[in-house]
Design an enzyme around this catalytic site. Structure first.
Site, PDB file in Angstrom:
ATOM      1  N   HIS A 172      16.237  10.561  -4.937  1.00  0.00           N
ATOM      2  CA  HIS A 172      14.817  10.872  -4.735  1.00  0.00           C
ATOM      3  C   HIS A 172      14.622  12.235  -4.085  1.00  0.00           C
ATOM      4  O   HIS A 172      15.541  12.814  -3.487  1.00  0.00           O
ATOM      5  CB  HIS A 172      14.142   9.780  -3.893  1.00  0.00           C
ATOM      6  CG  HIS A 172      14.674   9.661  -2.485  1.00  0.00           C
ATOM      7  ND1 HIS A 172      14.194  10.416  -1.431  1.00  0.00           N
ATOM      8  CD2 HIS A 172      15.634   8.860  -1.961  1.00  0.00           C
ATOM      9  CE1 HIS A 172      14.821  10.087  -0.317  1.00  0.00           C
ATOM     10  NE2 HIS A 172      15.704   9.154  -0.606  1.00  0.00           N
ATOM     11  N   CYS A 177      20.200   5.978   0.572  1.00  0.00           N
ATOM     12  CA  CYS A 177      19.812   6.593  -0.705  1.00  0.00           C
ATOM     13  C   CYS A 177      20.176   8.071  -0.710  1.00  0.00           C
ATOM     14  O   CYS A 177      20.573   8.641   0.305  1.00  0.00           O
ATOM     15  CB  CYS A 177      18.313   6.403  -0.949  1.00  0.00           C
ATOM     16  SG  CYS A 177      17.869   4.699  -1.348  1.00  0.00           S
TER      17      CYS A 177
END
Length: 414
Positions: free
Chosen positions: A324, A344
């Site tokens: 992301h 992440c």
């Protein structure tokens, strides 16, 4: 007269018997001679077959030796295989087949926590190599440039001597990375994303090893490790929500809420019930809420302040890991600490990566600066799943082919 007749009869009988004996002996001698010839022929056939089998066995042992030499040169531990050459021909051939497949496809890396890509191993390929009696098919496989460069460094270091502890450890780390690159052959990707955690880097490679889009990444902290996996991008989400993982909500956000309810509004957090309906936080008795009694879900609204930034790359996996954008893009320039996320992977060039994966200029340079408000998440499907490998390679080569050793940030390079 009677005596003469009897004598004649005896003589005639003797002659007949003699003839029968001669005929029998003749046939016996003929059969014996034919049997001797057949035995000689069979013995000759046996010797020729034995000679041929011995020649084939020698060829098999020679090819096996050559395969072992090749495997050793690309960082495969051949000690598990070499004793097979002292055994039977069939066992030698089967062992060579296993070694050939490892030389092409590697072994499954031990650190993989999720395998989301379907493997495809051409087991018949090993039989073709044995038929050709040549290691050339193996050599022709090494077209992936980082792999060939790393093999060169591996053999250069080997000449310095394996008995040197520092060199031996370096060789061990290089072998792990070489195995990873061989493992990628199981998926035969035209292009793929590779995130190397210790390097803090993401590269998009084509099948020849050309770097299409190198960039920095920020991965998980040592206590929030990013897991290694094989997976693929199934969609890209513009203006995503951040659905806060429950452990982060309980361990980090709940204490803030209990201290100051305004924290929710300041961080654009929303409280949702178990049906996904937004709840007014003012109407929640937070004193009664605890880690064991938390019937809610925390979600961060979309926008420039969202922790996921403006683009999210959905990865297929059960661990809630994805690539992301970030609302703290200055971290890529203000610090060299690339291991500070909750697990992440924050990417430095989200627009460029999205356009490459989508195969079209879907987002322009201004997309990241517009920061539109009141945007709902918009999912863009991927026409063809884009493979992603999240790996842990302490040793690798850079874009110039130079050997690099990275910090063992998770202490796992053992």
């Amino acid at each position: 007269m009677d005596n003469i007749d009897k004598r004649k009869i005896v003589i005639g009988a003797a002659i007949v018997v003699g003839l029968f004996v001669l005929i029998f002996l003749g046939k016996w001698l003929i059969r014996k001679r034919e049997a001797t010839k057949e035995a000689a022929r069979l013995e000759q056939v046996r010797k020729e077959k034995q000679k041929q089998a011995e020649a084939e066995a020698r060829q098999t042992r020679l090819l096996f030796h050559q395969v072992c030499q090749y495997a050793d040169s690309v960082g495969i531990d051949t000690s598990r295989y070499v004793n097979a050459s002292k055994r039977g021909a069939l066992e030698t051939e089967e062992t060579m087949r296993q070694l050939l497949l490892e030389a092409r496809y590697g072994k499954k890396p031990s650190r993989l926590e999720f395998s989301g890509l379907q493997e495809a191993v051409d087991s018949a390929w090993a039989d073709k190599v044995k038929t050709l009696r040549s290691t050339q098919p193996l050599i022709s496989l090494t077209t992936f440039r980082p792999y060939t460069q790393l093999v060169g460094h591996y053999n250069r270091l080997r000449k310095k001597g394996r008995n040197n502890p520092t060199v031996a450890d370096s060789l061990r780390l290089i072998r792990q990375t070489l195995n990873f690159y061989r493992y990628v052959n199981r998926f035969d990707p035209d292009r793929f994303v590779m995130v190397n955690i210790p390097a803090g880097e993401l590269n998009v490679f084509d099948r020849n090893g050309k770097r299409l889009l190198p960039m920095q990444v920020i991965t998980g902290k040592p206590d929030r490790k990013t897991p290694c996996m094989t997976t693929y991008i199934r969609a890209i989400v513009a203006y995503p929500y951040w659905n806060v993982p429950q452990n982060i909500a309980l361990e980090e956000i709940l204490p803030h809420i209990k201290r100051d309810l305004a924290y929710l509004n300041n961080q654009n957090f929303q409280v949702l019930n178990d049906k996904g309906v937004e709840v007014d936080p003012e109407k929640v008795d937070w004193d009664e809420v605890s880690e064991t009694n938390f019937p809610y879900r925390i979600r961060q609204a979309s926008g420039c302040e969202n922790s996921l930034g403006l683009l999210k790359f959905e990865l297929v996996n059960p661990l809630a890991i994805y690539l992301h954008d970030t609302n703290s893009r200055d971290l890529f320039t203000l610090t060299k600490d690339r291991w500070r996320s909750h697990g992440c992977v924050r990417v430095q060039k989200p627009v460029e990566l999205a356009n490459l994966v989508l195969g079209a200029e879907t987002f322009d340079d201004e997309f990241m600066n517009k920061c539109l408000i009141d945007q709902k998440p918009r999912s863009l499907p991927i026409a063809k799943p884009f493979p992603v490998f999240i790996t842990y390679n302490v040793a690798d080569v850079d874009a110039a082919g130079k050997l690099k050793f990275f910090k063992d940030v998770y202490g796992e390079a053992k």
